[in-house]
Design an enzyme around this catalytic site. Sequence first.
Site, PDB file in Angstrom:
ATOM      1  N   ALA A  18     129.501 -45.702 -54.331  1.00 32.12           N
ATOM      2  CA  ALA A  18     129.216 -46.603 -55.446  1.00 32.12           C
ATOM      3  C   ALA A  18     128.768 -45.882 -56.706  1.00 32.12           C
ATOM      4  CB  ALA A  18     128.152 -47.619 -55.031  1.00 32.12           C
ATOM      5  N   THR A  19     128.383 -44.611 -56.600  1.00 32.75           N
ATOM      6  CA  THR A  19     127.985 -43.853 -57.789  1.00 32.75           C
ATOM      7  C   THR A  19     129.146 -43.032 -58.359  1.00 32.75           C
ATOM      8  OG1 THR A  19     127.214 -42.012 -56.414  1.00 32.75           O
ATOM      9  CG2 THR A  19     125.593 -43.696 -57.004  1.00 32.75           C
ATOM     10  N   LEU A  22     135.415 -43.987 -59.710  1.00 27.11           N
ATOM     11  CA  LEU A  22     136.239 -45.174 -59.485  1.00 27.11           C
ATOM     12  C   LEU A  22     135.384 -46.431 -59.444  1.00 27.11           C
ATOM     13  CD1 LEU A  22     138.977 -46.493 -58.840  1.00 27.11           C
ATOM     14  CD2 LEU A  22     138.521 -46.038 -56.423  1.00 27.11           C
ATOM     15  N   ARG A  24     132.416 -46.941 -60.835  1.00 27.78           N
ATOM     16  CA  ARG A  24     131.833 -47.240 -62.139  1.00 27.78           C
ATOM     17  C   ARG A  24     132.890 -47.682 -63.148  1.00 27.78           C
ATOM     18  NH1 ARG A  24     129.794 -43.447 -64.939  1.00 27.78           N
ATOM     19  NH2 ARG A  24     130.901 -41.722 -63.964  1.00 27.78           N
ATOM     20  N   LYS A 148     144.095 -44.668 -51.737  1.00 27.27           N
ATOM     21  CA  LYS A 148     144.986 -43.548 -51.505  1.00 27.27           C
ATOM     22  C   LYS A 148     144.266 -42.247 -51.875  1.00 27.27           C
ATOM     23  CE  LYS A 148     147.537 -43.083 -55.877  1.00 27.27           C
ATOM     24  NZ  LYS A 148     147.481 -41.648 -56.070  1.00 27.27           N
ATOM     25  N   LYS A 182     148.914 -55.667 -60.329  1.00 29.23           N
ATOM     26  CA  LYS A 182     149.227 -55.966 -61.719  1.00 29.23           C
ATOM     27  C   LYS A 182     149.963 -57.301 -61.821  1.00 29.23           C
ATOM     28  CE  LYS A 182     149.400 -51.180 -63.355  1.00 29.23           C
ATOM     29  NZ  LYS A 182     148.354 -51.334 -64.390  1.00 29.23           N
ATOM     30  N   GLU A 216     152.846 -40.869 -68.364  1.00 32.26           N
ATOM     31  CA  GLU A 216     151.465 -40.732 -68.814  1.00 32.26           C
ATOM     32  C   GLU A 216     151.387 -39.688 -69.917  1.00 32.26           C
ATOM     33  OE1 GLU A 216     148.480 -41.130 -65.318  1.00 32.26           O
ATOM     34  OE2 GLU A 216     150.210 -40.075 -64.500  1.00 32.26           O
ATOM     35  N   HIS A 240     153.103 -45.423 -55.465  1.00 28.20           N
ATOM     36  CA  HIS A 240     153.303 -46.366 -56.562  1.00 28.20           C
ATOM     37  C   HIS A 240     154.776 -46.683 -56.811  1.00 28.20           C
ATOM     38  CE1 HIS A 240     149.137 -46.039 -57.208  1.00 28.20           C
ATOM     39  NE2 HIS A 240     149.123 -45.010 -58.024  1.00 28.20           N
TER      40      HIS A 240
END
Length: 482
Positions: A18-19, A22, A24, A148, A182, A216, A240
């Site tokens: 949690a820190t 991803l 945050r 993943k 999406k 990208e 993906h």
Amino acid sequence: MVARVIPVDPFDLVVFGATGDLARRKILPALWQRFAEGQMPPEARIIGAARTEQSAADFRQMVSEAFDEFMGDKAPEPAARADFLDRLDYVAVEATGDEGWAELAAKLRDGVVRAFYFSVGPSLFGPLAAGLGKYGMVTPETRIVVEKPFGNDLETARALNQTLAAHFTETQIYRIDHYLGKETVQNLMAVRFGNILFEPLWNARFVDHVQITVAETVGVGGRGPYYDKSGAMRDMVQNHLMQLLCLIAMEPPHKFEPDAVRDEKLKVIHALDPVEPQHVVRGQYGGGAATPSYRDEVENPASTTESYVALKVGISSWRWKGTPFYLRTGKRLRSRASEIAVIFRDPPHSIFGEDAPWKANMLVIRLQPDEGMTLKVMIKEPGPGGMRLKDVALDMSFAEALGDDMHIPDAYERLIMDVIRGNQTLFMRGDEVEAAWAWTDPIIAHWQKFADRPFAYDPGSSGPDEALKLIHLDQRSWREIR
């Protein structure tokens, strides 16, 4: 326009890692959005878990700071923020030890959905799964979410599936691929199977070819150590792009339900032809005036890992035999864009003469940055002077069509709520992951056997020239990345 929101059942969601970045950047902001939209019931709770020793108040402060850092002007207002943060808790847990597990177990409630998000590296999936079982946290309403990479090849993917299967049933395992969350990807299924217009044309008789592009502008950045062991094939194509290909090529499922959809996707993967070496192009970006090269970013001057890959793929099925699928993805390219372009065949005969400036009909599904769809058709150019043809775009941007005031959910918002509902339609099944690796592994093995080196390309370009030749040899051309 206001979206209709159906609240989910009460739940305890534990976010391991949690820190981390991803959590945050994506997971916690996504949960805030669902809270703000009224989809999260008052009884819902979110428990952060990580190695870091800190109090629940410290964790809430960290989450609040993450909202400001990653959400900008969309960060929650103070009153609503405080209401959301009140439902957050935290436990320091040692994934590979015994510290913190009993405390975490004591915080979970009976009679509600229990979801555990593994926002950690794959090496910790096994220890976390074992810890949940050892400390009695697995119930019939327990679900786990794993990010993943799902293995590094077929062998490791099988081992990972076996590890998870030792503690959970397949119906409890949610392998998340954010591309499937999406809105445009889901609309692809709606367009195909909710309208009579396209489905009769969705085959090799009417479709000339399909292009799937994920481009990208950024480099590998802080992911260098991971990426240099992975490359574009493992990092993007195997998951993906494979998922996008399956949604385009699959047969209509008998129902829109998890196993029916995933059965049809699996059939597509099994029907993929082996890729010939001449139908694959690997690339690696060099350095520019203001940008470091790939090798500089990964700090490996001898690296032969690809940051770009393009493939020509065939599908041996009645629907698609003879229609090639061209896939490409890369970093440090000219523009950031993810799209699927379905290019239809020309009419068998032109009544306007052989010299008419004809352009093929095309359906373009944009995944980012401006989600929407465009259908390109031929019309008469206005004005006198005869029948002059011109191609125009019938364009639908989600933001324009649905209204600027409507929040289009981020992929993680949709997928996390699907986990709570117990809906696995947009998640990958274990056999699907293994089939994708079985198709990908021979391509990578060929590169390794012959010490294949990627072609260099300039940052800010559209990729290596060899990728242009790949499609030009078939008298076709890539759509320009804008």
